[in-house]
Scaffold this active site. Structure first.
Site: not given
Ligand code: DX5
Ligand code: ZN
Length: 226
Positions: A14, A39, A41, A43, A72, A74, A143, A181
């Site tokens: 990620s 990956h 993320d 958001m 991913h 979100m 998750m 994740d």
């Molecule tokens: C959380 C994300 C993850 C996050 C993981 O909201 O979806 O992908 O970046 O981070 P670590 O590996 O540091 O928990």
């Molecule tokens: Zn993620």
């Protein structure tokens, strides 16, 4: 333990914990050290309390690597943005069941757009919420933190859901990967793999200040016997 030939172990980095001022170099390094996927993320500050980045950032690094892009989402109403991410080179797109009232349709839009569909469950969402779509997906993402931030603590209480998914997959002869994740590191990764996970996402345990990426990956791989 799942069949390793059918469900090989994969590592997805990620970029959320990477140095964004040199993202291009980071992407090349991720590929050079032998990580399997990148990956992203995404958001929106609505589904999750944090805002990260959109398709533009993914598009900016698409031509720098041949690694699969594991996106991913979100975000609320992810179906409105699928086209943008497909165009920005996503190979796998994960949407949260919590954001998709018409989940079959959303997953089918991903597949017909040329990417692999994946469905995500938050830590408090039961497997029953996604049972009707398990025939439609190439991956289930469990998750192990409440999404929104990197470097949160692993919630071990989600592991029974991984086992449940593995058993359903066997019983119904399905083929989806099981990704996890959140809070994955050399201590927690073996627990996840023992439960049936074969795709490990990691941000903060891979991108570290105190050691190079090659070393943190080697530690993670050693921990799971890869
Ligand atoms: C959380 C994300 C993850 C996050 C993981 O909201 O979806 O992908 O970046 O981070 P670590 O590996 O540091 O928990
Ligand atoms: Zn993620």
């Amino acid at each position: 333990m799942p069949d390793r030939a059918r469900f090989p172990l994969k590592f997805s980095a990620s970029v959320l914990s990477a140095d964004f001022s040199r993202l291009g170099a980071v992407v090349r390094e991720v590929e050079a050290v032998g990580i399997d996927m990148l990956h992203f993320d995404v958001m929106d500050g609505r589904f999750v309390p944090n805002i990260s980045f959109g398709a533009l950032i993914q598009r900016a690094v698409r031509d720098l690597t041949s690694l699969p892009f594991d996106t991913h989402l979100m975000i609320v109403e992810p179906e409105r943005y699928l086209e943008d991410f497909l165009t920005a080179g996503s190979n796998l797109i994960s949407v949260h069941v919590e954001t998709c009232p018409h989940l079959h349709r959303t997953l089918q839009m991903i597949r017909s757009g040329g990417a692999k569909p994946s469905v995500v469950v938050n830590p408090s969402t039961p497997v029953t919420a996604i049972e009707p779509v398990l025939t439609e997906v190439d991956q289930v993402l469990v998750m192990s933190v409440n999404p929104g931030f990197s470097a949160q603590q692993f919630i071990a209480g989600v592991l029974p859901k991984v086992e449940q998914l593995r058993l359903i997959r066997e019983a119904r002869q399905l083929n989806f990967d099981i990704e996890i994740d959140g809070g994955i590191n050399p201590q927690t990764a073996p627990l996840a793999v023992a439960a049936g996970v074969n795709v490990l996402v990691s941000a903060s345990s891979l991108f570290r200040k105190d050691k190079p990426l090659s070393e943190s990956l080697a530690e993670l791989k050693r921990a799971v016997g890869a």
